[in-house]
Design a protein around this motif. Sequence first.
Motif, PDB file in Angstrom:
ATOM      1  N   ARG A  64       0.936  -1.128   0.112  1.00 56.28           N
ATOM      2  CA  ARG A  64       0.018  -0.038  -0.081  1.00 56.28           C
ATOM      3  C   ARG A  64       0.827   1.424  -0.010  1.00 56.28           C
ATOM      4  NH1 ARG A  64      -5.237  -0.246   1.745  1.00 56.28           N
ATOM      5  NH2 ARG A  64      -5.001   1.821   2.780  1.00 56.28           N
ATOM      6  N   ILE A  65       0.352   2.325  -0.573  1.00 56.75           N
ATOM      7  CA  ILE A  65       1.061   3.650  -0.806  1.00 56.75           C
ATOM      8  C   ILE A  65       0.191   4.657  -0.096  1.00 56.75           C
ATOM      9  CG2 ILE A  65       2.224   5.273  -2.240  1.00 56.75           C
ATOM     10  CD1 ILE A  65       3.633   2.419  -2.303  1.00 56.75           C
ATOM     11  N   SER A  66       0.950   5.495   0.704  1.00 57.86           N
ATOM     12  CA  SER A  66       0.182   6.625   1.218  1.00 57.86           C
ATOM     13  C   SER A  66       0.887   7.870   1.411  1.00 57.86           C
ATOM     14  CB  SER A  66      -0.146   6.424   2.790  1.00 57.86           C
ATOM     15  OG  SER A  66      -0.682   7.608   3.537  1.00 57.86           O
ATOM     16  N   ILE A  67       0.295   9.111   0.903  1.00 57.01           N
ATOM     17  CA  ILE A  67       0.648  10.565   0.890  1.00 57.01           C
ATOM     18  C   ILE A  67       0.884  11.087   2.191  1.00 57.01           C
ATOM     19  CG2 ILE A  67       0.513  12.676  -0.271  1.00 57.01           C
ATOM     20  CD1 ILE A  67      -0.440  11.600  -2.852  1.00 57.01           C
ATOM     21  N   ASP A  68       1.885  11.231   2.841  1.00 59.93           N
ATOM     22  CA  ASP A  68       2.057  11.781   4.042  1.00 59.93           C
ATOM     23  C   ASP A  68       1.958  13.490   3.962  1.00 59.93           C
ATOM     24  OD1 ASP A  68       2.274  12.021   6.701  1.00 59.93           O
ATOM     25  OD2 ASP A  68       4.052  11.656   6.816  1.00 59.93           O
ATOM     26  N   ASP A  69       1.464  13.857   5.080  1.00 62.65           N
ATOM     27  CA  ASP A  69       1.286  15.472   5.145  1.00 62.65           C
ATOM     28  C   ASP A  69       0.624  15.974   3.850  1.00 62.65           C
ATOM     29  OD1 ASP A  69       2.524  15.058   7.587  1.00 62.65           O
ATOM     30  OD2 ASP A  69       4.751  15.343   6.452  1.00 62.65           O
ATOM     31  N   PHE A  70      -0.452  15.481   3.597  1.00 60.39           N
ATOM     32  CA  PHE A  70      -1.111  16.229   2.050  1.00 60.39           C
ATOM     33  C   PHE A  70      -1.658  17.515   2.624  1.00 60.39           C
ATOM     34  CE2 PHE A  70      -4.720  16.784  -0.651  1.00 60.39           C
ATOM     35  CZ  PHE A  70      -3.927  16.621  -1.913  1.00 60.39           C
ATOM     36  N   GLY A  71      -1.510  18.268   1.692  1.00 59.33           N
ATOM     37  CA  GLY A  71      -1.771  19.619   1.718  1.00 59.33           C
ATOM     38  C   GLY A  71      -0.484  20.731   1.889  1.00 59.33           C
ATOM     39  N   THR A  72       0.548  20.207   2.191  1.00 62.16           N
ATOM     40  CA  THR A  72       1.710  20.991   2.424  1.00 62.16           C
ATOM     41  C   THR A  72       2.540  21.083   1.138  1.00 62.16           C
ATOM     42  OG1 THR A  72       3.070  19.290   3.582  1.00 62.16           O
ATOM     43  CG2 THR A  72       1.460  20.495   5.067  1.00 62.16           C
ATOM     44  N   GLY A  73       2.396  20.461   0.274  1.00 62.06           N
ATOM     45  CA  GLY A  73       3.362  20.481  -0.876  1.00 62.06           C
ATOM     46  C   GLY A  73       2.654  21.081  -2.010  1.00 62.06           C
ATOM     47  N   TYR A  74       2.649  20.452  -3.071  1.00 65.17           N
ATOM     48  CA  TYR A  74       2.005  21.094  -4.388  1.00 65.17           C
ATOM     49  C   TYR A  74       0.524  21.090  -4.308  1.00 65.17           C
ATOM     50  CZ  TYR A  74       6.798  21.131  -6.160  1.00 65.17           C
ATOM     51  OH  TYR A  74       8.177  21.214  -6.336  1.00 65.17           O
ATOM     52  N   CYS A  99      -3.941   5.852  -0.031  1.00 63.29           N
ATOM     53  CA  CYS A  99      -4.257   6.714   0.987  1.00 63.29           C
ATOM     54  C   CYS A  99      -3.597   8.121   1.227  1.00 63.29           C
ATOM     55  CB  CYS A  99      -3.979   6.055   2.293  1.00 63.29           C
ATOM     56  SG  CYS A  99      -4.309   6.769   3.931  1.00 63.29           S
ATOM     57  N   LEU A 100      -4.513   9.061   1.613  1.00 66.20           N
ATOM     58  CA  LEU A 100      -4.350  10.325   1.767  1.00 66.20           C
ATOM     59  C   LEU A 100      -4.065  10.585   3.405  1.00 66.20           C
ATOM     60  CD1 LEU A 100      -6.243  12.699  -0.698  1.00 66.20           C
ATOM     61  CD2 LEU A 100      -3.908  11.746  -0.891  1.00 66.20           C
ATOM     62  N   LYS A 101      -3.016  11.496   3.671  1.00 66.08           N
ATOM     63  CA  LYS A 101      -3.111  11.670   5.238  1.00 66.08           C
ATOM     64  C   LYS A 101      -3.125  13.201   5.367  1.00 66.08           C
ATOM     65  CE  LYS A 101      -0.711   9.545   8.304  1.00 66.08           C
ATOM     66  NZ  LYS A 101       0.256   9.028   9.170  1.00 66.08           N
ATOM     67  N   ILE A 143     -10.340  18.064   0.909  1.00 68.95           N
ATOM     68  CA  ILE A 143      -9.558  17.016   0.685  1.00 68.95           C
ATOM     69  C   ILE A 143      -9.964  15.647   1.190  1.00 68.95           C
ATOM     70  CG2 ILE A 143      -7.260  15.981   1.478  1.00 68.95           C
ATOM     71  CD1 ILE A 143      -6.280  18.724   2.431  1.00 68.95           C
ATOM     72  N   ILE A 144     -10.962  15.615   1.938  1.00 74.54           N
ATOM     73  CA  ILE A 144     -11.663  14.364   2.355  1.00 74.54           C
ATOM     74  C   ILE A 144     -12.717  13.983   0.981  1.00 74.54           C
ATOM     75  CG2 ILE A 144     -13.301  13.433   3.804  1.00 74.54           C
ATOM     76  CD1 ILE A 144     -12.119  15.136   6.025  1.00 74.54           C
ATOM     77  N   THR A 145     -13.215  15.027   0.761  1.00 79.39           N
ATOM     78  CA  THR A 145     -14.291  14.782  -0.529  1.00 79.39           C
ATOM     79  C   THR A 145     -13.537  14.361  -1.743  1.00 79.39           C
ATOM     80  OG1 THR A 145     -15.842  16.414   0.296  1.00 79.39           O
ATOM     81  CG2 THR A 145     -15.967  15.692  -2.236  1.00 79.39           C
ATOM     82  N   VAL A 146     -12.416  15.028  -2.078  1.00 80.31           N
ATOM     83  CA  VAL A 146     -11.721  14.713  -3.328  1.00 80.31           C
ATOM     84  C   VAL A 146     -11.196  13.331  -3.168  1.00 80.31           C
ATOM     85  CG1 VAL A 146      -9.718  15.199  -4.647  1.00 80.31           C
ATOM     86  CG2 VAL A 146     -11.229  17.003  -4.118  1.00 80.31           C
ATOM     87  N   GLY A 147     -10.407  13.004  -2.043  1.00 75.40           N
ATOM     88  CA  GLY A 147     -10.078  11.728  -1.777  1.00 75.40           C
ATOM     89  C   GLY A 147     -10.926  10.655  -2.149  1.00 75.40           C
ATOM     90  N   LEU A 177      -9.801   6.862  -2.682  1.00 74.83           N
ATOM     91  CA  LEU A 177      -8.596   6.667  -1.516  1.00 74.83           C
ATOM     92  C   LEU A 177      -9.348   6.874  -0.247  1.00 74.83           C
ATOM     93  CD1 LEU A 177      -6.287   9.173  -3.182  1.00 74.83           C
ATOM     94  CD2 LEU A 177      -6.451   6.703  -3.375  1.00 74.83           C
ATOM     95  N   HIS A 178      -8.422   6.261   0.709  1.00 75.40           N
ATOM     96  CA  HIS A 178      -8.582   6.119   1.964  1.00 75.40           C
ATOM     97  C   HIS A 178      -8.206   7.385   2.641  1.00 75.40           C
ATOM     98  CE1 HIS A 178      -9.562   4.139   6.129  1.00 75.40           C
ATOM     99  NE2 HIS A 178      -8.482   4.693   6.434  1.00 75.40           N
ATOM    100  N   VAL A 179      -8.969   8.309   3.441  1.00 76.16           N
ATOM    101  CA  VAL A 179      -8.375   9.398   4.020  1.00 76.16           C
ATOM    102  C   VAL A 179      -8.143   9.464   5.514  1.00 76.16           C
ATOM    103  CG1 VAL A 179      -8.852  11.952   4.143  1.00 76.16           C
ATOM    104  CG2 VAL A 179      -9.777  10.704   2.178  1.00 76.16           C
ATOM    105  N   ILE A 180      -7.135   9.589   5.989  1.00 79.99           N
ATOM    106  CA  ILE A 180      -6.574   9.720   7.403  1.00 79.99           C
ATOM    107  C   ILE A 180      -6.174  10.947   7.876  1.00 79.99           C
ATOM    108  CG2 ILE A 180      -4.616   8.715   7.155  1.00 79.99           C
ATOM    109  CD1 ILE A 180      -4.693   7.457   9.790  1.00 79.99           C
TER     110      ILE A 180
END
Length: 712
Positions: A605-615, A628-630, A652-656, A661-664
């Motif tokens: 499984r692959i998860s994006i960490d700290d989503f919203g702080t990059g691009y 998954c999105l974090k 972010i939750i809605t788009v995920g 995608l699973h959103v945490i």
Amino acid sequence: MQTAISSSDRLSSRGPEPSRLLVVDDDSAIRTVSRLALEYSGFSVTEACDGYTALSWLKSHRFDAILLDARMPGIDGFETCRQMRERLGMDPVPIVIATGLDDDVSIQTAFDCGATDFAPKPLNWQIIIQRLRALIRAREASIHLNGRSLQISSMLKTSSEAVLTMDRNAVIQERKHTEKLPEAVKEMFRPGCAFFDVLPVECSGRVAKAWENAVNGDSIDEFILQFGANGSDMNIQGRFIAGVENEMLCLLQDQTEAFVTERKMYELAYVDQCTGIANEKRLISELTLRLKQERDNGPSTVLIRCATSDFQEFEPRLGRSGLNKLACTIVSRINSRVTKFAKDTSLVLSEPPLVARISESHYAIALSGDGVRGDNIEELAQSILSVLTNCVEIDGFSCPMDWKIGIATSTGTTSPDALLSATAYAIQSGLAVNGNDRIRFYNSGVQENIGRAMELERLLRKDIATGALEVYYQPKFALSDRSLIGMEALVRWNNLELGPVSPARFIPLAEQTGLIIPLSHFVIETVLDQIVCWREEGSPAVPVSINISGHHLNSQTIVEELMAGIEQRDIPCHLVELEVTESIMIEGAGRALANLHELRENGVRISIDDFGTGYSSLSYLRELPIDCLKIDRSFVNSIANDPTAHAIAKAIITVGHEVGLHVIAEGVETPEQLTCLKDAQCDSVQGYLTGRPVDRDHFDIFFGGYVPRSTH
């Protein structure tokens, strides 16, 4: 009959799913030889001894081609072929009739019954195999073309996008669903108009390139059309695709609201919410670009840090709102001096000066140019210092502050963090400039601090080699029923000489010194061994996420090493999750993105960490290999009292969810935050409120208190 098949033939037919053949012949010896020859060449073979059996197979199985004997007892091959065609309907499955009859009547009968081709006996397997492959490819092409025609027809009827049908000269022939576009844009794209004649001039170049690629079949490129007085009142996303009968289709979708949301996300991530200037993340991003340009023989960069230790002392008198006013006044004074400097000096800057707030009481100015020199920068620093040390009046209170300025150049610097650290070193232990103890340059006089960093590196290297570090585990819980759905592995360092060392200190050091890969190896091996240990103890199996750096992910061997470790321990792949940052996913530097694709194909499984702080571009989520999105803790911290942060988190939750995608949410520390996330339909949470990181021996409390639920 020839049965020798070359190795190149055999290898060329290998693939994830071999072509499925039905071989029909009443002679068992011929069937056996056929099966051996075809399977050796990579086909999957099913046998039938007569026409009735073959027709029965067609009821329950799908085949890519059929090899059919003409002369069989019961119903012969010709009648079997006719009935097969009736059952197959529109599916052009190739049917090759093998016959010893070479007269014209037999051949014509074969084609009249629906045969695609015939083969004379005895069979030449070299020819048969090549013929079968060609026929299968032709069928796939036919299905693809028919499917594309139906797909385009269906899209025109049901598309959520506006559809313009154009000829090869880009003249609009007809339009559908244009009610989905703003009225002003809709009026521009009328039948009979040339598409490129009504486009904004500034975007016509990239749209023309997208058109060229689509016409040539090279790629389907998305483009953005911006309309309005300020160029961003309306944002329309478009793409060209080839239609049927020499037509071109242009699909347009109104993305104005999405662009507003992304702009707000950018501001929340890259703009200091108090003063409106760049924050530390924006400064680091900008310095990264400037240092890269410098490595490519670009201009040098100078960073000036202005720091005061008195800021928090005013909070009891001013309150938070007063502190905000004070910060805005400081920024106004810095900006006035930097603007005047850029205007009056003879120095040619390659980039506009960037002023950033990197903490409540630290500010930075980045300057880049071919002629950036010490005397010019010293003059600017003196000017800034003089205006900052003037007492500030806020709500009737005087706020005198003591300031120090640290200056560092990018010469020999390899990272933004090193440049920022150099300015901090300069403030703490650099040499005074012309007797002014408040302005300090970074230079060789800071060797003591560098020595400390080298000592820290030595201790870290030693403890990694001896396995002296520990791995803690923080639980993740589903918001719906508070069930345990996984955990994150977090490395901890408690050195015998230094005591506990913060990850914020030793992780960047590991990145800078090349220790991050052996550190990652240690964490991965520890986690995999622990999964096995918990399994043997009878603990519930839940996924464990591991943070992977870009350096490690970009290595040549990470896929082989990780999969070997998983397979050796017989661990289900979905119990291992990798957490990576947005920048890795977007840039896809080197092998990193390819490695992620391969790992995910293997079940990791692959998860994006700290989503919203990059691009944070919403459009790339459906293209990347992620599960998954974090949501970053910076959004979670203010979700209960900041409507903007709440709206962004919900977006972010809605788009995920829209892209599966699973959103945490991470960093959950208060019941109010938990309630807001539950109301926003976030899937799961992680934080001190639900469970602090603990060592392996103390994680049993989470196994015992919650019923685990799989996220796979």
